[in-house]
Write a protein that holds these residues in place. Sequence first.
Motif, PDB file in Angstrom:
ATOM      1  N   SER A  25      -7.480  24.097-106.039  1.00  0.00           N
ATOM      2  CA  SER A  25      -8.818  23.989-106.608  1.00  0.00           C
ATOM      3  C   SER A  25      -9.390  22.644-106.200  1.00  0.00           C
ATOM      4  O   SER A  25      -8.653  21.687-105.984  1.00  0.00           O
ATOM      5  N   GLY A  26     -10.690  22.595-106.058  1.00  0.00           N
ATOM      6  CA  GLY A  26     -11.325  21.363-105.624  1.00  0.00           C
ATOM      7  C   GLY A  26     -11.363  21.183-104.129  1.00  0.00           C
ATOM      8  O   GLY A  26     -11.931  20.216-103.626  1.00  0.00           O
ATOM      9  N   LEU A  27     -10.709  22.102-103.413  1.00  0.00           N
ATOM     10  CA  LEU A  27     -10.813  22.143-101.956  1.00  0.00           C
ATOM     11  C   LEU A  27     -10.578  23.572-101.522  1.00  0.00           C
ATOM     12  O   LEU A  27     -10.009  24.367-102.262  1.00  0.00           O
ATOM     13  N   THR A  28     -11.002  23.883-100.318  1.00  0.00           N
ATOM     14  CA  THR A  28     -10.759  25.215 -99.785  1.00  0.00           C
ATOM     15  C   THR A  28      -9.647  25.111 -98.758  1.00  0.00           C
ATOM     16  O   THR A  28      -9.695  24.280 -97.852  1.00  0.00           O
ATOM     17  N   VAL A  29      -8.652  25.954 -98.908  1.00  0.00           N
ATOM     18  CA  VAL A  29      -7.458  25.823 -98.077  1.00  0.00           C
ATOM     19  C   VAL A  29      -7.763  26.080 -96.613  1.00  0.00           C
ATOM     20  O   VAL A  29      -7.035  25.620 -95.741  1.00  0.00           O
ATOM     21  N   ASN A  30      -8.828  26.821 -96.319  1.00  0.00           N
ATOM     22  CA  ASN A  30      -9.117  27.074 -94.916  1.00  0.00           C
ATOM     23  C   ASN A  30      -9.855  25.914 -94.259  1.00  0.00           C
ATOM     24  O   ASN A  30     -10.252  26.006 -93.101  1.00  0.00           O
ATOM     25  N   SER A  31     -10.038  24.818 -94.995  1.00  0.00           N
ATOM     26  CA  SER A  31     -10.599  23.610 -94.400  1.00  0.00           C
ATOM     27  C   SER A  31      -9.536  22.554 -94.167  1.00  0.00           C
ATOM     28  O   SER A  31      -9.831  21.479 -93.646  1.00  0.00           O
ATOM     29  N   CYS A  32      -8.309  22.882 -94.514  1.00  0.00           N
ATOM     30  CA  CYS A  32      -7.219  21.907 -94.439  1.00  0.00           C
ATOM     31  C   CYS A  32      -5.998  22.551 -93.791  1.00  0.00           C
ATOM     32  O   CYS A  32      -5.802  23.756 -93.896  1.00  0.00           O
ATOM     33  N   ALA A  33      -5.180  21.729 -93.175  1.00  0.00           N
ATOM     34  CA  ALA A  33      -3.824  22.165 -92.864  1.00  0.00           C
ATOM     35  C   ALA A  33      -3.010  21.986 -94.144  1.00  0.00           C
ATOM     36  O   ALA A  33      -3.256  21.070 -94.931  1.00  0.00           O
ATOM     37  N   MET A  34      -2.055  22.869 -94.348  1.00  0.00           N
ATOM     38  CA  MET A  34      -1.256  22.862 -95.562  1.00  0.00           C
ATOM     39  C   MET A  34       0.214  22.782 -95.197  1.00  0.00           C
ATOM     40  O   MET A  34       0.631  23.266 -94.137  1.00  0.00           O
ATOM     41  N   GLY A  35       0.974  22.209 -96.100  1.00  0.00           N
ATOM     42  CA  GLY A  35       2.403  22.093 -95.830  1.00  0.00           C
ATOM     43  C   GLY A  35       3.237  22.278 -97.079  1.00  0.00           C
ATOM     44  O   GLY A  35       2.740  22.178 -98.201  1.00  0.00           O
ATOM     45  N   THR A  91      18.449  24.285-102.341  1.00  0.00           N
ATOM     46  CA  THR A  91      18.145  23.825-103.682  1.00  0.00           C
ATOM     47  C   THR A  91      17.389  22.508-103.637  1.00  0.00           C
ATOM     48  O   THR A  91      17.842  21.537-103.020  1.00  0.00           O
ATOM     49  N   ALA A  92      16.218  22.480-104.281  1.00  0.00           N
ATOM     50  CA  ALA A  92      15.360  21.299-104.257  1.00  0.00           C
ATOM     51  C   ALA A  92      14.122  21.574-105.102  1.00  0.00           C
ATOM     52  O   ALA A  92      13.870  22.716-105.500  1.00  0.00           O
ATOM     53  N   VAL A  93      13.355  20.524-105.323  1.00  0.00           N
ATOM     54  CA  VAL A  93      11.998  20.686-105.833  1.00  0.00           C
ATOM     55  C   VAL A  93      11.091  20.866-104.623  1.00  0.00           C
ATOM     56  O   VAL A  93      11.128  20.060-103.688  1.00  0.00           O
ATOM     57  N   TYR A  94      10.304  21.914-104.644  1.00  0.00           N
ATOM     58  CA  TYR A  94       9.421  22.232-103.527  1.00  0.00           C
ATOM     59  C   TYR A  94       7.988  21.829-103.870  1.00  0.00           C
ATOM     60  O   TYR A  94       7.478  22.171-104.946  1.00  0.00           O
ATOM     61  N   TYR A  95       7.371  21.107-102.937  1.00  0.00           N
ATOM     62  CA  TYR A  95       6.023  20.577-103.131  1.00  0.00           C
ATOM     63  C   TYR A  95       5.075  21.170-102.098  1.00  0.00           C
ATOM     64  O   TYR A  95       5.395  21.252-100.911  1.00  0.00           O
ATOM     65  N   CYS A  96       3.904  21.520-102.567  1.00  0.00           N
ATOM     66  CA  CYS A  96       2.802  21.932-101.702  1.00  0.00           C
ATOM     67  C   CYS A  96       1.941  20.700-101.412  1.00  0.00           C
ATOM     68  O   CYS A  96       1.764  19.834-102.290  1.00  0.00           O
ATOM     69  N   ALA A  97       1.408  20.629-100.202  1.00  0.00           N
ATOM     70  CA  ALA A  97       0.576  19.481 -99.840  1.00  0.00           C
ATOM     71  C   ALA A  97      -0.562  19.925 -98.939  1.00  0.00           C
ATOM     72  O   ALA A  97      -0.428  20.904 -98.200  1.00  0.00           O
ATOM     73  N   ALA A  98      -1.651  19.187 -99.014  1.00  0.00           N
ATOM     74  CA  ALA A  98      -2.820  19.473 -98.184  1.00  0.00           C
ATOM     75  C   ALA A  98      -3.231  18.211 -97.424  1.00  0.00           C
ATOM     76  O   ALA A  98      -3.166  17.104 -97.957  1.00  0.00           O
ATOM     77  N   THR A  99      -3.616  18.415 -96.178  1.00  0.00           N
ATOM     78  CA  THR A  99      -4.108  17.305 -95.378  1.00  0.00           C
ATOM     79  C   THR A  99      -5.491  17.631 -94.859  1.00  0.00           C
ATOM     80  O   THR A  99      -5.777  18.781 -94.540  1.00  0.00           O
ATOM     81  N   TYR A 113      -3.103  15.290-100.447  1.00  0.00           N
ATOM     82  CA  TYR A 113      -3.016  15.832-101.803  1.00  0.00           C
ATOM     83  C   TYR A 113      -1.673  16.521-101.989  1.00  0.00           C
ATOM     84  O   TYR A 113      -1.170  17.180-101.068  1.00  0.00           O
ATOM     85  N   TRP A 114      -1.135  16.405-103.197  1.00  0.00           N
ATOM     86  CA  TRP A 114       0.184  16.965-103.507  1.00  0.00           C
ATOM     87  C   TRP A 114       0.167  17.703-104.830  1.00  0.00           C
ATOM     88  O   TRP A 114      -0.567  17.316-105.762  1.00  0.00           O
ATOM     89  N   GLY A 115       0.979  18.752-104.909  1.00  0.00           N
ATOM     90  CA  GLY A 115       1.197  19.421-106.166  1.00  0.00           C
ATOM     91  C   GLY A 115       2.303  18.733-106.953  1.00  0.00           C
ATOM     92  O   GLY A 115       2.893  17.749-106.496  1.00  0.00           O
ATOM     93  N   GLN A 116       2.600  19.286-108.111  1.00  0.00           N
ATOM     94  CA  GLN A 116       3.592  18.670-109.002  1.00  0.00           C
ATOM     95  C   GLN A 116       5.015  19.128-108.701  1.00  0.00           C
ATOM     96  O   GLN A 116       5.975  18.539-109.186  1.00  0.00           O
ATOM     97  N   GLY A 117       5.137  20.182-107.907  1.00  0.00           N
ATOM     98  CA  GLY A 117       6.447  20.668-107.515  1.00  0.00           C
ATOM     99  C   GLY A 117       6.949  21.814-108.373  1.00  0.00           C
ATOM    100  O   GLY A 117       6.569  21.965-109.536  1.00  0.00           O
TER     101      GLY A 117
END
Length: 124
Positions: A25-35, A91-99, A113-117
């Motif tokens: 939210s607050g951005l559109t994913v098709n305007s960013c690369a995501m990881g 096994t890990a905490v997985y984080y979403c990120a946007a650039t 930008y990063w998510g909370q995991g």
Amino acid sequence: QVQLVESGGGLVQAGDSLRLSCAASGLTVNSCAMGWFRQAPGKEREFVAAISWSGGTTYYADSVKGRFTISRDNAKNTVFLQMNSLKPEDTAVYYCAATLYHTVLTDRSQYHYWGQGTQVTVSS
């Protein structure tokens, strides 16, 4: 305000599958690369997978290549990570990120930008 919210983690057995979601939210994913990145206890956060702004290019860490798939649903403003044939070492905490860059990037310092995991635990 940009928010990335991950979901879909959990406790599974080796060989099982999980699908992680990252709702933006607050951005559109098709305007960013995501990881997607992950961090295991006592280890640094490491790159897992990335997708370009167009969705036409994806890139994976060698450790997950052939088992994980990153994708995006622009209509839902969501990015996914399909994880198959899970191993205990996943096994890990997985984080979403946007650039704000459009290309796939493996360097976490280039993500804005990063998510909370979300926790993924794979038992043997």
